[in-house]
Design a protein around this motif. Structure first.
Motif, PDB file in Angstrom:
ATOM      1  N   PRO A   1       1.099  -1.155  -0.109  1.00 34.00           N
ATOM      2  CA  PRO A   1      -0.206   0.079   0.009  1.00 34.00           C
ATOM      3  C   PRO A   1       0.925   1.247   0.101  1.00 34.00           C
ATOM      4  CG  PRO A   1      -0.872  -1.644   1.687  1.00 34.00           C
ATOM      5  CD  PRO A   1       0.527  -2.218   0.932  1.00 34.00           C
ATOM      6  N   GLY A   2       0.483   2.452  -0.821  1.00 28.98           N
ATOM      7  CA  GLY A   2       1.166   3.554  -0.954  1.00 28.98           C
ATOM      8  C   GLY A   2       1.168   4.350   0.592  1.00 28.98           C
ATOM      9  N   HIS A   3      -0.102   4.335   0.989  1.00 34.53           N
ATOM     10  CA  HIS A   3      -0.338   4.940   2.238  1.00 34.53           C
ATOM     11  C   HIS A   3      -0.852   3.988   3.181  1.00 34.53           C
ATOM     12  CE1 HIS A   3      -1.220   7.623   5.341  1.00 34.53           C
ATOM     13  NE2 HIS A   3      -1.230   8.680   4.771  1.00 34.53           N
TER      14      HIS A   3
ATOM     15  N   GLY B   1       9.533  -2.935   0.513  1.00 32.84           N
ATOM     16  CA  GLY B   1      11.090  -3.420   0.281  1.00 32.84           C
ATOM     17  C   GLY B   1      11.470  -4.143  -0.762  1.00 32.84           C
ATOM     18  N   LYS B   2      10.414  -4.610  -1.532  1.00 34.71           N
ATOM     19  CA  LYS B   2      10.501  -5.576  -2.897  1.00 34.71           C
ATOM     20  C   LYS B   2      10.358  -4.819  -4.007  1.00 34.71           C
ATOM     21  CE  LYS B   2       9.062  -9.563   0.314  1.00 34.71           C
ATOM     22  NZ  LYS B   2       8.257 -10.542   0.578  1.00 34.71           N
ATOM     23  N   TYR B   3      10.164  -3.778  -4.283  1.00 36.01           N
ATOM     24  CA  TYR B   3       9.606  -3.008  -5.300  1.00 36.01           C
ATOM     25  C   TYR B   3      10.925  -2.930  -6.407  1.00 36.01           C
ATOM     26  CZ  TYR B   3       7.170  -0.035  -8.778  1.00 36.01           C
ATOM     27  OH  TYR B   3       6.601   0.553  -9.745  1.00 36.01           O
ATOM     28  N   ASP B   4      11.182  -3.426  -7.256  1.00 34.49           N
ATOM     29  CA  ASP B   4      12.405  -3.481  -8.011  1.00 34.49           C
ATOM     30  C   ASP B   4      12.792  -2.114  -8.819  1.00 34.49           C
ATOM     31  OD1 ASP B   4      10.731  -3.861 -10.109  1.00 34.49           O
ATOM     32  OD2 ASP B   4      11.580  -6.120 -10.580  1.00 34.49           O
ATOM     33  N   LYS B   5      11.766  -1.393  -8.942  1.00 32.39           N
ATOM     34  CA  LYS B   5      11.675  -0.217  -9.666  1.00 32.39           C
ATOM     35  C   LYS B   5      12.312   0.966  -9.136  1.00 32.39           C
ATOM     36  CE  LYS B   5       8.352  -1.369 -13.357  1.00 32.39           C
ATOM     37  NZ  LYS B   5       7.144  -1.100 -13.992  1.00 32.39           N
ATOM     38  N   TYR B   6      12.276   0.978  -7.745  1.00 34.48           N
ATOM     39  CA  TYR B   6      13.001   1.997  -7.201  1.00 34.48           C
ATOM     40  C   TYR B   6      14.502   1.870  -7.109  1.00 34.48           C
ATOM     41  CZ  TYR B   6       8.519   2.871  -4.527  1.00 34.48           C
ATOM     42  OH  TYR B   6       7.437   3.003  -4.147  1.00 34.48           O
ATOM     43  N   ASP B   7      15.242   3.087  -7.074  1.00 38.46           N
ATOM     44  CA  ASP B   7      16.641   3.279  -7.337  1.00 38.46           C
ATOM     45  C   ASP B   7      17.095   3.399  -5.937  1.00 38.46           C
ATOM     46  OD1 ASP B   7      19.272   3.610  -7.654  1.00 38.46           O
ATOM     47  OD2 ASP B   7      19.100   5.734  -8.646  1.00 38.46           O
TER      48      ASP B   7
ATOM     49  N   ARG C   1      12.303   8.630  -5.199  1.00 32.67           N
ATOM     50  CA  ARG C   1      13.046   7.637  -6.092  1.00 32.67           C
ATOM     51  C   ARG C   1      13.362   6.361  -5.403  1.00 32.67           C
ATOM     52  NH1 ARG C   1      17.714  10.542  -9.692  1.00 32.67           N
ATOM     53  NH2 ARG C   1      17.378   8.359 -10.544  1.00 32.67           N
ATOM     54  N   ASN C   2      14.013   6.257  -4.129  1.00 33.68           N
ATOM     55  CA  ASN C   2      14.279   5.243  -3.518  1.00 33.68           C
ATOM     56  C   ASN C   2      13.313   4.376  -2.546  1.00 33.68           C
ATOM     57  OD1 ASN C   2      14.102   6.440  -0.980  1.00 33.68           O
ATOM     58  ND2 ASN C   2      16.094   7.219  -0.972  1.00 33.68           N
ATOM     59  N   GLY C   3      12.091   4.927  -2.596  1.00 34.23           N
ATOM     60  CA  GLY C   3      11.044   4.455  -1.945  1.00 34.23           C
ATOM     61  C   GLY C   3      10.798   4.655  -0.358  1.00 34.23           C
ATOM     62  N   SER C   4      11.666   5.486   0.106  1.00 33.10           N
ATOM     63  CA  SER C   4      11.655   5.903   1.566  1.00 33.10           C
ATOM     64  C   SER C   4      10.454   6.891   1.980  1.00 33.10           C
ATOM     65  CB  SER C   4      13.153   6.453   2.100  1.00 33.10           C
ATOM     66  OG  SER C   4      13.536   7.510   1.417  1.00 33.10           O
ATOM     67  N   TYR C   5      10.131   7.394   0.947  1.00 38.18           N
ATOM     68  CA  TYR C   5       8.890   8.362   1.383  1.00 38.18           C
ATOM     69  C   TYR C   5       7.989   7.524   1.915  1.00 38.18           C
ATOM     70  CZ  TYR C   5       5.159  12.188   0.871  1.00 38.18           C
ATOM     71  OH  TYR C   5       4.288  12.708   1.172  1.00 38.18           O
TER      72      TYR C   5
ATOM     73  N   ALA D   1      13.932  -4.696   8.575  1.00 41.11           N
ATOM     74  CA  ALA D   1      15.327  -4.196   8.378  1.00 41.11           C
ATOM     75  C   ALA D   1      15.285  -2.750   8.397  1.00 41.11           C
ATOM     76  CB  ALA D   1      15.700  -4.800   6.810  1.00 41.11           C
ATOM     77  N   GLN D   2      14.075  -1.882   8.603  1.00 43.51           N
ATOM     78  CA  GLN D   2      13.985  -0.461   8.964  1.00 43.51           C
ATOM     79  C   GLN D   2      14.411  -0.396  10.414  1.00 43.51           C
ATOM     80  OE1 GLN D   2      11.040   1.537   7.097  1.00 43.51           O
ATOM     81  NE2 GLN D   2      10.421  -0.217   5.396  1.00 43.51           N
ATOM     82  N   ASP D   3      15.518   0.418  10.547  1.00 40.50           N
ATOM     83  CA  ASP D   3      15.970   0.603  11.867  1.00 40.50           C
ATOM     84  C   ASP D   3      15.936   2.333  12.113  1.00 40.50           C
ATOM     85  OD1 ASP D   3      18.264   1.635  10.230  1.00 40.50           O
ATOM     86  OD2 ASP D   3      19.522   0.048  11.055  1.00 40.50           O
ATOM     87  N   GLU D   4      15.290   3.115  11.109  1.00 40.96           N
ATOM     88  CA  GLU D   4      15.282   4.533  11.419  1.00 40.96           C
ATOM     89  C   GLU D   4      13.935   4.904  10.831  1.00 40.96           C
ATOM     90  OE1 GLU D   4      17.809   8.475   9.904  1.00 40.96           O
ATOM     91  OE2 GLU D   4      18.299   6.469   8.943  1.00 40.96           O
ATOM     92  N   ALA D   5      13.290   6.013  11.497  1.00 38.01           N
ATOM     93  CA  ALA D   5      12.139   6.399  10.942  1.00 38.01           C
ATOM     94  C   ALA D   5      12.422   7.536   9.767  1.00 38.01           C
ATOM     95  CB  ALA D   5      11.580   7.306  12.079  1.00 38.01           C
ATOM     96  N   VAL D   6      11.850   7.345   8.488  1.00 43.71           N
ATOM     97  CA  VAL D   6      11.919   8.164   7.445  1.00 43.71           C
ATOM     98  C   VAL D   6      10.770   8.332   6.610  1.00 43.71           C
ATOM     99  CG1 VAL D   6      14.390   7.352   6.966  1.00 43.71           C
ATOM    100  CG2 VAL D   6      12.616   5.984   6.046  1.00 43.71           C
ATOM    101  N   GLY D   7      10.805   9.536   5.740  1.00 43.72           N
ATOM    102  CA  GLY D   7       9.646   9.415   4.924  1.00 43.72           C
ATOM    103  C   GLY D   7       8.559  10.121   5.692  1.00 43.72           C
ATOM    104  N   HIS D   8       7.314  10.040   5.145  1.00 38.02           N
ATOM    105  CA  HIS D   8       5.996  10.538   5.554  1.00 38.02           C
ATOM    106  C   HIS D   8       5.670  10.007   6.769  1.00 38.02           C
ATOM    107  CE1 HIS D   8       1.866  11.415   5.291  1.00 38.02           C
ATOM    108  NE2 HIS D   8       2.023  12.090   4.325  1.00 38.02           N
TER     109      HIS D   8
END
Length: 299
Positions: A214-216, A247-253, A261-265, A274-281
């Protein structure tokens, strides 16, 4: 004075824990919350504010929905009236859902016959907008020139980005569960179950299903709440699937520092564990962490 402060802080802690708690009777985590309806405040600070919320804030929020066409969108989608979709965003359907949820919690604490009847009337309008297979997204159902550009040309096509189709129903599930627990009525709960069954048939790890994250985030929380009142484990499993699809979308850089571009938003740059830092929205992240906590506790 010390004892009085301890009582105040204990009360605040209970409110914090119970803001979204309800007397679930279905499978649950080993640690139980205090049911929301068992917490009653009778003081000079919180009580007047809770009453203001019930008598002023909630009715005012519903009037904004009426004024800005939020209910009209459901009525148009359901064929009760003619017109075009109103609103600036593809997630405008969630405004009524969120207010119904809050109103239901208020109703659970202090019964209000007028509010109860009003909820029945708006839930009826929402029901008319649901398509036969359970799909509920007014901008697409109304269609034509009034369909929001974020929606995409077909169902779920833009879900990873901005359609908010899953976000919308997640808030609907939360509202439906709150209404059911507050009133015992299944009118809204049955709408949510029909929608969730569609998701179970549409998304998942199977080859023929959609594997998008899900995007949101939000549907993950709603599915957990549906599981807790129905005992249908498919909802719990689907919530976990949506989390683990990240974390599986292969179209992100992945090497880009740009969060779009990297999907962290969207917190889609790494698997969730594997996410150990709060990032993005921030709101998306908070919903995701809440769902991760639910899944960890329940499983």
């Amino acid at each position: 004075m010390k004892n009085k402060l301890q009582i105040v802080w204990s009360s605040i802690a209970i409110i914090s824990v119970c803001a979204c708690s309800t007397p679930y009777t279905q499978p649950d985590a080993p640690i139980k919350e205090v049911p929301f309806t068992q917490v009653h405040l009778d003081d000079n600070f919180w009580s007047p504010r809770i009453e203001t919320n019930r008598t002023v804030s909630i009715p005012s929020a519903f009037k904004e929905c009426e004024k800005n066409g939020r209910f009209d969108n459901f009525a148009i989608a359901g064929g009760l009236m003619k017109g075009e979709h109103r609103g600036d965003f593809s997630f405008d359907d969630t405004d009524p859902y969120k207010i119904i949820e809050g109103a239901s919690y208020s109703l659970a604490v202090k019964y209000d016959g007028k509010l109860d009847h009003y909820l029945d009337s708006v839930i009826h309008i929402i029901a008319t907008a649901q398509e036969p297979d359970g799909y509920l997204y007014t901008t697409r159902t109304i269609g034509g020139d009034s369909q929001h550009p974020w929606a995409g040309s077909k169902r779920w096509e833009n879900e990873r980005d901005n359609s908010h189709e899953l976000y919308n129903v997640g808030h609907m599930y939360e509202a439906a569960v709150a209404h059911y627990l507050a009133t015992g009525k299944r009118s809204f709960l049955d709408i949510a179950i029909k929608s969730a069954n569609l998701l179970c048939n549409t998304f998942g790890p199977e080859e023929e299903k959609i594997t998008v994250a899900p995007g949101h985030q939000e549907v993950e929380i709603g599915l957990v709440k549906l599981y807790r009142v129905t005992g249908d484990k498919r909802y719990l499993d689907l919530s976990q699937f949506f989390l683990e699809a990240r974390g599986k979308y292969d179209k992100y850089d992945r090497n880009s520092e740009d969060q779009f571009r990297n999907g962290s938003y969207w917190q889609d740059h790494k698997p969730v564990i594997a996410q150990d830092e709060a990032v993005g929205h921030a709101v998306r992240a908070t919903y995701m962490y809440a769902a991760m906590t639910d899944i960890a506790a329940l499983k």
